[in-house]
Design a protein around this motif. Structure first.
Motif, mmCIF file in Angstrom:
data_model
loop_
_atom_site.group_PDB
_atom_site.id
_atom_site.type_symbol
_atom_site.label_atom_id
_atom_site.label_comp_id
_atom_site.label_asym_id
_atom_site.label_seq_id
_atom_site.Cartn_x
_atom_site.Cartn_y
_atom_site.Cartn_z
ATOM 1 N N LEU A 103 0.869 -1.193 0.162
ATOM 2 C CA LEU A 103 -0.118 -0.080 -0.130
ATOM 3 C C LEU A 103 0.892 1.280 -0.116
ATOM 4 O O LEU A 103 0.504 2.291 -0.684
ATOM 5 C CB LEU A 103 -0.892 -0.126 1.340
ATOM 6 C CG LEU A 103 -1.801 1.321 1.445
ATOM 7 C CD1 LEU A 103 -2.684 1.605 0.331
ATOM 8 C CD2 LEU A 103 -2.541 1.133 2.489
ATOM 9 N N ALA A 104 1.904 1.178 0.983
ATOM 10 C CA ALA A 104 2.721 2.603 0.946
ATOM 11 C C ALA A 104 3.392 2.859 -0.390
ATOM 12 O O ALA A 104 3.589 3.884 -0.727
ATOM 13 C CB ALA A 104 3.496 2.214 1.952
ATOM 14 N N GLY A 105 3.951 1.545 -0.927
ATOM 15 C CA GLY A 105 4.726 1.860 -2.214
ATOM 16 C C GLY A 105 3.503 2.317 -3.462
ATOM 17 O O GLY A 105 4.000 2.917 -4.320
ATOM 18 N N ALA A 106 2.487 1.812 -3.429
ATOM 19 C CA ALA A 106 1.332 2.342 -4.350
ATOM 20 C C ALA A 106 1.136 3.809 -4.392
ATOM 21 O O ALA A 106 1.062 4.654 -5.183
ATOM 22 C CB ALA A 106 0.127 1.457 -4.522
ATOM 23 N N LEU A 107 0.958 4.128 -3.189
ATOM 24 C CA LEU A 107 0.411 5.651 -2.942
ATOM 25 C C LEU A 107 1.673 6.577 -3.153
ATOM 26 O O LEU A 107 1.674 7.701 -3.559
ATOM 27 C CB LEU A 107 0.196 5.753 -1.333
ATOM 28 C CG LEU A 107 -1.027 5.071 -0.977
ATOM 29 C CD1 LEU A 107 -1.401 4.983 0.460
ATOM 30 C CD2 LEU A 107 -2.199 5.676 -1.766
ATOM 31 N N LYS A 108 3.109 5.985 -2.724
ATOM 32 C CA LYS A 108 4.277 6.810 -3.061
ATOM 33 C C LYS A 108 4.586 6.959 -4.592
ATOM 34 O O LYS A 108 4.936 7.921 -5.060
ATOM 35 C CB LYS A 108 5.399 6.318 -2.400
ATOM 36 C CG LYS A 108 6.812 6.838 -2.595
ATOM 37 C CD LYS A 108 7.894 6.189 -1.783
ATOM 38 C CE LYS A 108 9.234 6.938 -1.914
ATOM 39 N NZ LYS A 108 10.230 6.388 -1.088
ATOM 40 N N ALA A 109 4.178 5.880 -5.062
ATOM 41 C CA ALA A 109 4.355 6.061 -6.704
ATOM 42 C C ALA A 109 3.433 6.981 -7.221
ATOM 43 O O ALA A 109 3.729 7.724 -8.297
ATOM 44 C CB ALA A 109 4.269 4.403 -7.375
ATOM 45 N N ALA A 110 2.346 7.005 -6.900
ATOM 46 C CA ALA A 110 1.211 7.652 -7.590
ATOM 47 C C ALA A 110 1.467 9.240 -7.138
ATOM 48 O O ALA A 110 1.254 9.969 -7.873
ATOM 49 C CB ALA A 110 -0.092 7.209 -6.979
#
Length: 732
Positions: free
Chosen positions: A687-694
């Motif tokens: 989840l953290a990786g997806a939000l950071k990428a977005a």
């Protein structure tokens, strides 16, 4: 790749370029100045012969630039440009241009030199390091690894984490030499740790070089600071370092005094904001250089670079002070858990109460409980009595004033033997109002916001600011109001009239007392500001308990119990006459836990309920807040894990004009929305990786308001502002 060099000094990534690239770099940065043979130079200086490439982390807290940039190392900076030092480089899109290997124009920006390389994987010409700010190597590989782990966990940038981890430079502090390290102290005696079922074994494991992990439910009374000092001393005896993080400077001073009494001067550093920038940086340098092996400090000390770390300890992890307000808003407990895993060291989570997160560590088997027997608890705890709504309804004195008869008697009896503590939930003269008959909250007729009274004057709305001159209760028709919660000053005045011969002291936001003498006095305090009484308080009153329990917050019950226990722990044991009266409904779970002095049982039941409902800490959550259009666009673009569940969006309460903006909250008067994203256990990193990428992609597009700033966890300003926060504390 030329666009990357316009952003900074070069490309990101590791080495591995062909050997010919080194010649290309040197060729691009040298130029002949005379017809005769002469070494080509970089602005008059030769390039470093060995490892001429510096990999730099620039101090830009934006996600789309969260990578390293390569720079050339001039020969004149070769000796000082070592991994871990502070440097300055030219950086900035559109502010300079590379011409024949040099950057013309552009702004200087701070950074950290991460490593020296023989080659760069960037194919174009490299700009050169502009300056080595100091030869002091402040960034160790261990600290860099920890900062990266924290940034990844909280969907933040590495530069923002290092802004929290490495204090600002002070030249005078760097010039002063640090003292020589002292030899390890002898193994201390167990002392009062023998009161706990596994206390002696815990200390022995620390002293022998072990790495035990424990959640410690401390007994009430002043002994906890000495017990914490003995745990640190046992770790130092094994030749390793120790780190203790506490909520505030007052608590740090108590642990500091206990360590000094046990070990003497020179074995530990105190890292708090009260010390001032020069002294604090000098103490931090002594730790970084290995002169001091133990640290006691407040929240920022969670990153202290202790050598050979053997123990990380945290006191009272439920305190709000442990949650950093600057991006990426890490919590001290989670940072210390990462350090325990990274360094393989011991972990101690202690407090008079017990958080749900601490209970989860025990239930998962990761940590062991450190608790005392019920007999020891009964000997150390005061007597706790309750006053509920039915008691207040039958009590004429309680209807006329806020002091029920039972509480008045406890105060009167306690003042015969010493000071009496009175805890009130709020400060000052700005109480929320309610109907005196049915207790329905008084709300604004225009926006339904809460009505407040300023210094006993006219009513006004806490949301829209309108005055209300003709209020009446929509439930029962009454026109009489009462304060739901009366602040510390108002309570002190009422008690002063009830006990005119007794001195009344207040401790709160404006003025916090550290200690009070053992003589009879009334001490009115807000939660967290309770001073320590010499010999303990004779009695304590916990007023308006229902106000803390009634907050629309997932942690309302847990937090109320923690605050009550923190105040009651300062009261003398029941065997010495200590009594606590809590004004709250006795059937409620937190009140029952206080009466039985059973915070562990309360936390276990809370954890079970949250597991059933899918609430943190069993699940992982993130919040996305901003304008309705921005939140919708962000949720539409982010590639969430398959198991993710989106809750909302829902409106965020408007910040009233003139009020300070909350961290991650809307500007005053602006309407925002917030969505919560929930994932099951084990999917928090995804989840953290997806939000950071977005968020990084959004910032890189350069949309209005899309450039994140220092101290934010998202973009700033405009209708497209979006804030992302991992593990928000205020999920409602």
């Amino acid at each position: 790749m030329s666009s990357e060099n316009e952003q900074g000094g070069g490309g990101a990534g590791g080495s591995g370029a062909p050997p010919e690239q080194l010649a290309l770099i040197r060729e691009s940065v040298r130029r002949a100045k005379a017809p005769r043979a002469k070494p080509r130079t970089w602005r008059g200086a030769e390039l470093a012969e060995e490892l001429p490439v510096a990999r730099v982390l620039v101090d830009k807290g934006v996600l789309h630039l969260d990578r390293y940039f390569d720079y050339a190392v001039p020969a004149e900076l070769d000796a000082d440009a070592q991994p871990g030092v502070r440097v300055r480089v030219r950086f900035g899109a559109g502010r300079g241009r590379v011409r024949e290997g040099r950057r013309e124009g552009g702004g200087l920006i701070d950074g950290f030199l991460v490593e020296r390389l023989a080659t760069s994987d960037y194919s174009g010409p490299l700009a050169a390091l502009a300056q080595v700010v100091s030869p002091e190597r402040v960034l160790s590989p261990e600290l860099l690894g920890l900062a990266r782990a924290v940034a990844d966990r909280y969907a933040g940038s590495l530069a923002d984490v290092l802004q929290l981890a490495v204090p600002p430079r002070n030249a005078r502090a760097e010039q002063r030499p640090s003292p020589e390290p002292l030899p390890p102290p002898p193994v201390p005696a167990a002392g009062t740790w023998e009161r706990y079922e596994r206390g002696d074994a815990f200390l022995q494991s620390l002293a022998s070089g072990g790495a035990p992990r424990a959640v410690w439910n401390a007994l009430p009374g002043p002994g906890w600071s000495e017990e914490l000092a003995r745990a640190v001393a046992s770790t130092l005896a094994s030749g390793r370092g120790a780190l203790v993080v506490v909520p505030d400077g007052r608590v740090a001073a108590r642990v500091d005094a206990a360590l000094t009494e046990l070990l003497g001067e020179g074995r530990h550093a105190l890292l708090t904001a009260d010390a001032g920038p020069e002294k604090r940086y000098r103490e931090w340098l002594a730790v970084r250089r290995g002169s001091v092996r133990a640290v006691v400090g407040t929240r920022a000390a969670m990153f202290a670079p202790v050598r050979d770390l053997g123990l990380v300890a945290l006191w009272d992890d439920g305190d709000d002070s442990h949650s950093e307000q600057h991006a990426p808003q890490p919590h001290a407990r989670e940072v210390l858990l990462l350090r325990a895993a990274q360094d393989g060291c011991a972990f101690l989570l202690g407090g008079w109460s017990c958080s749900v997160e601490g209970t989860q560590l025990v239930e998962s088997g990761w940590a062991r409980p450190l608790v005392a027997s019920r007999e020891q608890v009964r000997q150390a705890a005061p007597l706790v009595r309750t006053v509920g709504d039915q008691d207040l309804a039958r009590d004429e004195a309680a209807r006329a004033a806020r002091l029920p008869t039972l509480a008045w008697q406890a105060v009167r009896d306690g003042l015969r033997h010493g000071p009496v503590l009175v805890q009130v939930p709020r400060r000052g003269y700005v109480p929320r109002m309610a109907c005196v008959q049915c207790r329905a909250a008084a709300r604004c007729r225009h926006c339904s916001g809460p009505l407040e009274a300023r210094d006993g004057g006219a009513l006004w709305c806490g949301w829209c600011g309108r005055e209300e001159s003709a209020w009446h209760c929509p439930e029962c028709g009454s026109v009489r109001l009462r304060a739901q919660v009366v602040g510390a000053r108002r309570t002190a005045e009422e008690l002063g009239r009830a006990f005119p011969a007794v001195p009344v002291r207040t401790s709160g936001r404006e003025h916090v007392l550290d200690t009070v003498p053992a003589t009879p006095a009334l001490v009115v305090s807000t939660p967290g500001a309770e001073p320590v009484a010499e010999g303990g308080y004779a009695a304590a009153l916990l007023l308006d308990g229902w106000a803390m329990l009634g907050r629309p917050d997932l942690r309302a019950g847990e937090d109320a119990l923690r605050r009550w226990i923190a105040a009651a722990a300062l009261v003398r044991p029941q065997g010495e006459g200590g009594t606590v009266v809590v004004v709250a409904e006795p059937t409620l779970r937190p009140v029952q836990a206080l009466v039985r002095w059973d915070p562990v049982g309360h936390a276990l039941r809370e954890l079970a309920e949250r597991a059933e409902l899918g609430f943190p800490p069993v699940s992982r959550m993130a919040s996305v807040s901003g304008t309705a259009e921005a939140v919708a666009a962000f949720l539409g673009a982010v590639e969430l894990p398959r198991e993710a569940e989106v809750l909302g969006p829902v409106p965020v309460p408007v910040t009233p004009p003139g009020r300070p903006r909350r961290a991650g909250g809307p500007p005053p008067g602006e309407q925002w929305e917030r969505a919560l994203i929930r994932v099951p256990p084990g999917r928090g990193a995804a989840l953290a990786g997806a939000l950071k990428a977005a968020q990084a992609a959004r910032m890189a597009q350069g949309s209005r308001g899309g450039r994140g700033g220092r101290g934010t966890q998202g973009s700033r300003g405009g209708e497209e502002s979006v804030w992302v926060r991992i593990d928000p504390a205020d999920i409602g």
